[in-house]
Every structure is written in C-alpha cells, then in structure tokens.
Design an enzyme around this catalytic site. Structure first.
Site, mmCIF file in Angstrom:
data_model
loop_
_atom_site.group_PDB
_atom_site.id
_atom_site.type_symbol
_atom_site.label_atom_id
_atom_site.label_comp_id
_atom_site.label_asym_id
_atom_site.label_seq_id
_atom_site.Cartn_x
_atom_site.Cartn_y
_atom_site.Cartn_z
ATOM 1 C CE LYS A 40 -10.273 -0.590 3.959
ATOM 2 N NZ LYS A 40 -9.956 0.300 2.905
ATOM 3 C CG ASP A 52 -1.862 -3.040 7.636
ATOM 4 O OD1 ASP A 52 -2.871 -2.946 8.363
ATOM 5 O OD2 ASP A 52 -1.632 -2.260 6.695
ATOM 6 C CD1 TRP A 72 -2.805 1.407 0.462
ATOM 7 C CD2 TRP A 72 -2.186 1.763 2.585
ATOM 8 N NE1 TRP A 72 -3.625 2.371 0.974
ATOM 9 C CE2 TRP A 72 -3.275 2.615 2.276
ATOM 10 C CE3 TRP A 72 -1.633 1.815 3.870
ATOM 11 C CZ2 TRP A 72 -3.804 3.501 3.208
ATOM 12 C CZ3 TRP A 72 -2.171 2.689 4.792
ATOM 13 C CH2 TRP A 72 -3.247 3.522 4.460
HETATM 14 C C1 LMR Z 1 -7.114 1.551 -0.416
HETATM 15 O O1 LMR Z 1 -5.974 1.090 -0.503
HETATM 16 O O2 LMR Z 1 -7.788 1.882 -1.393
HETATM 17 C C2 LMR Z 1 -7.743 1.707 0.935
HETATM 18 O O3 LMR Z 1 -6.911 1.173 1.910
HETATM 19 C C3 LMR Z 1 -8.162 3.085 1.224
HETATM 20 C C4 LMR Z 1 -7.025 4.030 1.417
HETATM 21 O O4 LMR Z 1 -7.038 4.736 2.426
HETATM 22 O O5 LMR Z 1 -6.097 4.087 0.587
#
Ligand code: LMR
Length: 399
Positions: free
Chosen positions: A247, A212, A132
């Site tokens: 979520k 996570d 992420w």
């Molecule tokens: C995502 O990756 O789309 C979600 O975790 C929302 C975000 O805050 O990025």
C-alpha cells in the site's frame, strides 16, 4: 479411475472475488469499495512517481537477474528494518533485529506462521475478532490452534476492556496477533494508553506478539504509525513484525514485504534467521527481486525518499478527507451521527456497521461493492460520488 473425482469446490476468496464481480458488472455507476487498494481522483490505482523513477534507474543499471539470497535484498532489508523500528533503534545497532524479505505482507505472515509451527510447537495464536480473513486461514493452514479475542462490540465500537480481559486469560506463552495501525477490517485503532495496557498484559502472560504492519503511513503518518511497534520493540525482548510495501509504495502486484524478528541477543537472532531461511527455501526458495529493489532504491536516495514520503502523505490525507466527506454527505439524511465513526477510524478500511443484507442491496441496486461484513475501502471512494453513495446508504438504511 479419476484421481480428482473426490475433490470438492471451495468458495472463492471473499475479497479478491469482489474484484472479479466488480469488473464484470456493466452498471456505469458502479463503485468498488472492496479490495484494499488506494484509488486517486480519477479512480486509478497510481504508480507513485518515486516508484517510476526508481524503476527507470533499475532498468538502466541492473546487470543480472540471478537469484537474490534466502533473506532477500540486503539493502532493502536494512532500510525496511529502519523504516519500521526507527533509524536510531538500539536493536539494530546491537544486531538484535533484522528483516527477511518475503513475497508481500502475506508471505511474511505465512513465514511467521510456519516458524511458530515448526519452532514453537503447541503454541496457539490469538486473533482479533474480527480480523483480516486470511489471518484465520494462514495460521490454521500452518497447523496452529487459532483463537480469538474480542475487539469490536455489537455496537460497532472498539471494546478495549473486553480485549484486555480476554488477553489476561490467554495460556502463558501463546502468540497474539496485533494490528499496528489501520486495523483491517474495522479501521478502529488502539490509543497509546490502550497499547501500554496491552503491553503490560503481554509481559504478565509472557505472550509472543506478532504485529501486522501492512499500512505504515496510511493512519496518522509514517513515524506516528510505528509508535506501538517501537514501544513493543523497546520493552520486549522478543517480537515478530510483518511489514508490507503493497500500500505505502503502491507495489501491490510486486509482492514486497518482510518479516522482522527482534531477539534478546545477537547470537539468538542468527539461530532464528537460520530457521527462517530454511522455511522460506521450502516455501518460495528466494523472494522476488523487483519490488524490493525499487524500495531499496527509493529509501537509499534522499530525493526519491522525500518524493515518496510526500506522495504517501498525499494519499493518507486524501483518504482522511474522504472519511470526513462521507460523514458530511450523510448529514442531510440524518445519518451523520450514526456513521460518525467513519471519520474516527484510520487507514483504508471502515467497518461501516451496515448489515450483510444492506451490503447486498447496495451491490444489487446501486452497484456499490463492499465486503459482506460491512467493510468499505474508503480509499476506493471519490469525492464526486460521495453524495450518490450517501443517498444509496440512506435508501438501504431506511427500508
Ligand atoms: C484487503 O484486505 O483488501 C487487502 O489486504 C488485500 C488483500 O489481499 O486481501
């Protein structure tokens, strides 16, 4: 003199920026597969019924808006720790683990990052490649040295051998961030045997894992998704877990999450928590109350809890069905094999394997929005539009 003259503009957030671009797109056939939010058959992100009922109870019974403590809502923290670690966890019985409420899972990550930066100076953190994007910036902003271990190969498949080989050479004592389930952005999760191998390397290199856990209940089920977290908690004496209710409770905008710390002794947990309270006080003082009160109300009540579990399971099954449906919709175009991984991945996201150019064409020509890396939010799909999406994918893949 201008104080701000030297301030440069930075690019907008790659994920949240997509939400805005999608909203201003006038194409009536547009499809939002960008930010990770669940959508129902009507294309809405619903508020679970259990949440609505809990909110109504809170409106009727709430007597104050005074601050909650530095670690947040005690009932929420106790229920969330049990949801994550298991109600029968010996760590909880021995007071060797506890949750601190945070503003969302992102807040939990930020608290973990600052804790590592302040209390374990000099430790680097290792993230999966890819991960992420906000993992990268949160830990870098907290002053940590950020490195990467391989996770997905050039063939867009999980590469466990490369991951284990890289972890085996990390500096002793460094921190490793792992995704408990529903890996964001790829959707590729480790099998149980892979987790056991990762655990052995972590023990051998004396690494500190941060797990996570943002999608509990969206992968294989509420309990199944916690398997690796509970294995690590039972085998390691020290562990950090970041948990999100965005979520699984549909509480995205209420910013509800927690950092769970596991230690070898109850006394040490108090030391660590004193540091967390100090850091949190300087970040957000005390966390927001509403979302945590909703979660506590649901988890504390047998009926609401059952209703929520059923609603979560329905969301999970819907996403799993959409994955299968998309692969089937691609079959008439001869693309079912090429995209078979979409059905094998777990959770909201799929690393589709589409190139940035193909993603751009999907957006420009068909109004399909996904992240430039080729990540699609499968939970944003709708079964009525699988054929149209498959056709658009086929077109961008054929030219
Ligand atoms: C995502 O990756 O789309 C979600 O975790 C929302 C975000 O805050 O990025």
């Amino acid at each position: 003199m201008s104080h701000f003259a030297q301030i440069a503009r930075v690019p907008g957030d790659p994920i949240l920026g997509l939400m805005e671009a999608y909203r201003s797109d006038r194409n009536p056939a547009k499809l939002d597969l960008g930010v990770g939010v669940y959508k129902d058959a009507q294309g809405l992100t619903p508020i679970p019924r259990a949440v609505k009922l809990a909110e109504q109870r809170l409106v009727d019974s709430e007597t104050t808006k005074s601050y909650i403590g530095g670690h947040g809502d005690a009932l929420f923290c106790s229920h969330l720790a049990r949801l994550v670690l298991g109600a029968a966890s010996p760590l909880l019985a021995e007071q060797r683990a506890a949750a601190s409420q945070t503003p969302g899972g992102t807040g939990a990550l930020r608290l973990a990052a600052d804790f590592i930066g302040h209390c374990l100076p000099g430790r680097g953190i290792w993230l999966s490649d890819p991960t992420w994007p906000i993992h990268e910036t949160i830990f870098a902003e907290a002053g940590l040295r950020v490195g990467h271990y391989p996770y997905v190969g050039a063939d867009n498949r999980l590469n466990v051998e490369a991951m284990i080989a890289a972890l085996s050479h990390l500096p002793q004592g460094d921190v490793v961030l792992l995704h408990a389930c529903c890996h964001n952005p790829t959707g590729f999760d480790l099998a149980q045997d892979d987790w056991r191998r990762v655990l052995e390397v972590i023990k051998a290199r004396e690494l500190l894992p941060v797990i996570d856990f943002a999608y509990q209940g969206f992968g294989d089920g509420l309990e199944q998704d916690a398997w690796a977290v509970r294995l690590f908690a039972s085998e390691l004496s020290e562990l950090l877990i970041t948990s999100s209710c965005s979520k699984n409770f549909g509480l995205y905008r209420e910013r509800t999450g927690a950092l769970i710390v596991c230690t070898s002794e109850a006394e040490k947990l108090l030391d660590v928590r004193s540091q967390l309270a100090f850091i949190a006080r300087n970040l957000w003082s005390t966390p927001p109350a509403h979302g945590a009160a909703v979660v506590a109300t649901i988890l504390d009540d047998g009926e609401l809890r059952k209703l929520w579990r059923d609603e979560l399971e329905a969301m999970r099954q819907r996403v799993a069905g959409l994955r299968l449906g998309l692969v089937e919709a691609l079959r008439p175009y001869g693309l079912a094999e090429r995209f078979a991984h979409i059905a094998e991945q777990r959770g909201m996201f799929s690393y589709t394997g589409l190139s940035p150019q193909q993603v751009q064409r999907l957006r420009d020509q068909y109004g399909v929005y996904m992240v430039g890396s080729g990540r699609a939010n499968v939970a944003g799909l709708d079964s009525e539009r699988l054929d149209a999406l498959a056709q658009a994918i086929a077109r961008v893949c054929s030219s």
